[in-house]
Enzyme design. Structure first.
Site, short mmCIF file in Angstrom:
data_model
loop_
_atom_site.label_atom_id
_atom_site.label_comp_id
_atom_site.label_asym_id
_atom_site.label_seq_id
_atom_site.Cartn_x
_atom_site.Cartn_y
_atom_site.Cartn_z
N SER A 683 -4.43 0.33 -0.89
CA SER A 683 -5.79 -0.15 -0.52
C SER A 683 -6.46 1.19 0.67
O SER A 683 -7.23 1.14 1.14
CB SER A 683 -5.95 -1.22 0.50
N LYS A 726 -7.49 -7.41 8.28
CA LYS A 726 -8.06 -6.15 8.43
C LYS A 726 -9.55 -6.01 9.11
O LYS A 726 -9.65 -5.14 10.10
CB LYS A 726 -8.35 -5.33 7.07
#
Length: 777
Positions: A683, A726
């Protein structure tokens, strides 16, 4: 002894049953048939010569010449005596071998024309040659052993035989005295060659001695066992009398108690019959023998199993929701799934198919305590079995009763202990099962966990089926990758990703602090911790997905408070500033986020087992020869993402004013700080691309943006995981603008309001949109 004639002679015939007379041997004959008596009388009136032949079928209804062997012995009657019962006793001496040429059926007896059997080939020189003497010695040794093994042969026979010097006579006398079969003796009689006859007799004696030795071995074994049984019986009877005198329980009374317990255990009829048969066997065993101990353990295990005992399920959804909220904060998806299970069970009842749930997540997130809460909510008994490091299949399936100290498997033992057949069994650490030469426990679990098979689970110790379909199985694992695929296929995996700071804060205030203060003998108001102090402990002193380290740090504070209270202080209040005095210097250091626009530094968001985190990705360009260097302990996936980002920029150089950039004369260095920590994952693609674009174009990065997402070689932005963790990581660092892949927009709609409060989410589908947001002019 009749002298062998060179021509045929005609003489009366006496058939005999089960007897063969050899030349040179005197044998008594008991004659009872009228025709045989008349034959003996006729011979007595003549020259006392008779022809003795054995019958092929001794008990045939009618005696005919065809029922007699053609080869017999010409004998001389030495004596014949009339017995009181009318029969005749004849003592005959064998003369020579002869073969019947023709039988003549006289009116009152049978007679035959016989010719001497040609044995000129078998004449043996006297004294005999060395090979013949060797045969004679071997024959005597075997006959000696034969006499020793056969209890019906007296020792004097061997002594009388050992004095015979003639080889042919020796063979005939030994054959006559041995207990060979009639067919074998007849074969010896029909063998004309003397040396061949000795070899044949030797082979027969060797085989006979082996058979006699085996018979003696069997007899001695049987006799020994009988003596032992008689001895044991005597001791049992004696023990019975002693027990009666002492007033103690006898094995018979114990067996009756076992039988009564079996009748009241509620087991199926077929199993009850098996138990009663085992009880009958137990009653015949010596009380202190190893077999009796195994049989007693087996019967008691079957009697104590809860065949038809179960608890009633509490399917009240309101009560279940209250219990789950009391015991756990957060975990909304897990609680939702449990309430769904209870709702379906309350409506479907027994029609509901059993399901196996697997809680998968890092240590300390509450997997085991969640299983205990489910059991409390449903009103079921709770059983915990740890599978970590288990390598022996017998731990699950049990030992066979052939082993001393055999026991049932852990499943049957735990169910026997809890006393009901529908407990909740939590199997901890199913991902840490092992296997070795003792078997594969994961394969044994297939039968236990599969709803299609566990209704007749057979433990090796029980050897009868037990129904596990009423048991609710829950397993826990830190990772599903190490669980065998067939086993994983039978479970519904519910992930527990871990707690973020806000959840840990609430868990500490609602659950940890009340428990810790009580465990350390403190009152509720004796220790006060502010929210800022708790957040500092979580972020600077612990790094984990669960709350175990947080629990240890709070316990350390409680011990310090207990000391201060014991020294006379009335109340201790800990602020953020005092934490360093109690817990020492912070163990973790927060990433320092740049406040101004930077060149080549981009802010990325990462997922870890301890929750989300913020990482800085830096890049620099310098003169060189086109080399790309990676530092910061980057994994292969991140290196590939960096290569992809660099390839995109080179292929779109004209779009970003990089057409004149000398790629072969510049080196590029990519670095992620905190090199001691391994970093990898799919990511960081757009963050790497932004850092490289800033370095190569000279445009500064807007540091108010944090981002996450993977990119393709053509600049498309791909979806990622861990969105909730996140976003909360960016929130902890005060970053309010987050760039996310547009394909993750649906994931953000499921987040709680407090997670999204104050946050600005920017969704992108192409890397050019990322540059438009975060790359300055």
């Amino acid at each position: 002894m009749p002298v062998q004639s060179e021509r045929n002679i005609v003489c009366p015939v006496i058939p005999v049953r089960g007897l063969v007379i050899f030349p040179g041997v005197v044998s008594p004959l008991f004659v009872s048939r009228p025709r045989s008596i008349r034959a003996a009388e006729e011979a007595g009136e003549r020259d006392r010569i008779i022809f003795v032949a054995a019958e092929k079928r001794p008990y045939a209804e009618t005696l005919t010449p065809g029922n007699l062997y053609s080869v017999g012995t010409v004998c001389k009657m030495l004596q014949n005596v009339r017995l009181p019962d009318g029969s005749l006793k004849v003592v005959a001496e064998g003369g020579y071998r002869a073969k019947s040429v023709r039988f003549a059926d006289h009116d009152s007896y049978m007679q035959a024309s016989v010719a001497p059997l040609d044995d000129s080939r078998g004449l043996i020189a006297n004294p005999p040659s060395a090979p013949v003497r060797a045969r004679m010695r071997a024959l005597l040794r075997e006959f000696e052993q034969n006499v020793r093994l056969d209890p019906k042969l007296p020792d004097e026979i061997y002594r009388s035989v050992s004095d015979i010097d003639d080889a042919s006579t020796l063979g005939d006398v030994i054959a006559s005295h041995s207990r060979l079969e009639i067919e074998d003796k007849q074969k010896l009689l029909e063998t004309a060659d003397a040396e061949e006859r000795l070899d044949l007799l030797l082979r027969m004696l060797v085989a006979e001695n082996k058979l006699l030795a085996l018979e003696r071995e069997i007899e001695e074994k049987v006799r020994s066992e009988m003596e032992k049984e008689q001895h044991n019986y005597y001791l049992r009877e004696k023990l019975k009398v002693i027990n009666e005198e002492l007033g103690e329980e006898s094995p018979a009374n114990e067996a009756e108690e076992m039988r009564a317990a079996a009748a009241g255990a509620g087991m199926p009829e077929a199993i009850l019959e098996r138990v009663n048969k085992e009880i009958n066997r137990f009653g015949k065993l010596a009380p202190f023998s190893p077999e009796a101990a195994v049989a007693r353990s087996y019967i008691e295990t079957l009697n104590e199993l809860p065949w038809n005992k179960s608890t009633d399920d509490c399917l009240d959804l309101g009560n279940a929701r209250r219990v789950l909220e009391e015991d756990h904060y957060g975990l909304e998806d897990v609680k939702k799934r449990i309430l769904e299970y209870l709702a379906v069970k309350s409506r479907a009842g027994g029609k509901m198919r059993a399901q196996v749930i697997c809680f998968a997540g890092p240590p300390g997130v509450g997997k085991t305590s969640l299983g205990r809460s489910i059991a409390r909510a449903m009103g079921r008994k709770f059983i915990n079995i740890s599978l970590g490091g288990m390598r022996d299949e017998a731990e699950i399936r049990g030992h066979r009763r052939t082993y001393v100290g055999a026991l049932p498997g852990r499943l049957i033992q735990k169910i026997r202990q809890c006393g009901v057949n529908n407990p909740l069994i939590l199997m901890d650490e199913i991902d840490k099962l092992g296997s070795d030469f003792r078997g594969d426990p994961s394969s044994a679990l297939l039968e236990a966990l599969d709803p299609e098979q566990n209704w007749h689970f057979v433990d090796n110790f029980l050897e009868v089926p037990f129904d596990l379909s009423k048991v609710m199985f829950i397993t826990t694992a830190n990772a599903t990758a190490t669980i065998p695929r067939p086993l994983l296929d039978r479970m519904e995996v519910i992930p527990l990703p871990g707690y973020v700071m806000e959840e840990k804060l609430n868990i500490a205030k609602r659950h940890l602090l009340p428990r810790i203060t009580a465990e350390h003998g403190l009152e509720e108001n004796d220790m006060k911790l502010s929210d800022a102090a708790l957040k500092e402990i979580i972020s600077s002193y612990t790094i984990e997905a669960g709350v175990r380290s947080l629990d240890r740090e709070l316990s350390k504070i409680a011990r310090r408070v207990a000391v201060e209270l014991s020294e006379g202080k009335e109340r201790v209040s800990l602020s953020k500033g005092r934490l360093k005095d109690v817990l020492g210097a912070p163990k973790l250091h927060r990433t320092k986020i740049p406040k101004d626009k930077t060149l080549g530094t981009a802010i990325g968001l990462a997922w870890t087992e301890a929750g989300g985190d913020v990482i800085l990705i830096e890049s620099a360009v310098m003169d060189g020869n086109g080399k790309v260097t990676y530092t910061g302990n980057l994994g292969e996936i991140m290196q590939e993402s960096a290569t992809t980002a660099l390839a995109y920029l080179r292929s779109h150089a004209s779009d970003y004013s990089l057409s004149d950039f000398k790629w072969n004369k510049k080196d590029i260095h990519i670095h992620v700080p905190a090199g001691a920590v391994p970093k990898d994952g799919p990511s960081a693609g757009i963050t790497l691309a932004l850092s490289l674009a800033s370095t190569l174009t000279g445009r500064r990065v807007v540091t108010s943006f944090a981002m996450t997402g993977e990119m393709t070689l053509h600049g498309n932005v791909l979806s990622i995981g861990g969105v909730r963790e996140k976003i909360l990581a960016a929130k902890r660092y005060g970053i309010k603008d987050i760039i996310l892949p547009i394909s993750n927009k649906a994931d953000t709609s499921e987040l709680s309001e407090w997670v999204l409060s104050g946050m600005h989410l920017h969704f992108v589908s192409d890397i050019s949109e990322v540059f438009a947001f975060a790359l300055g002019e």
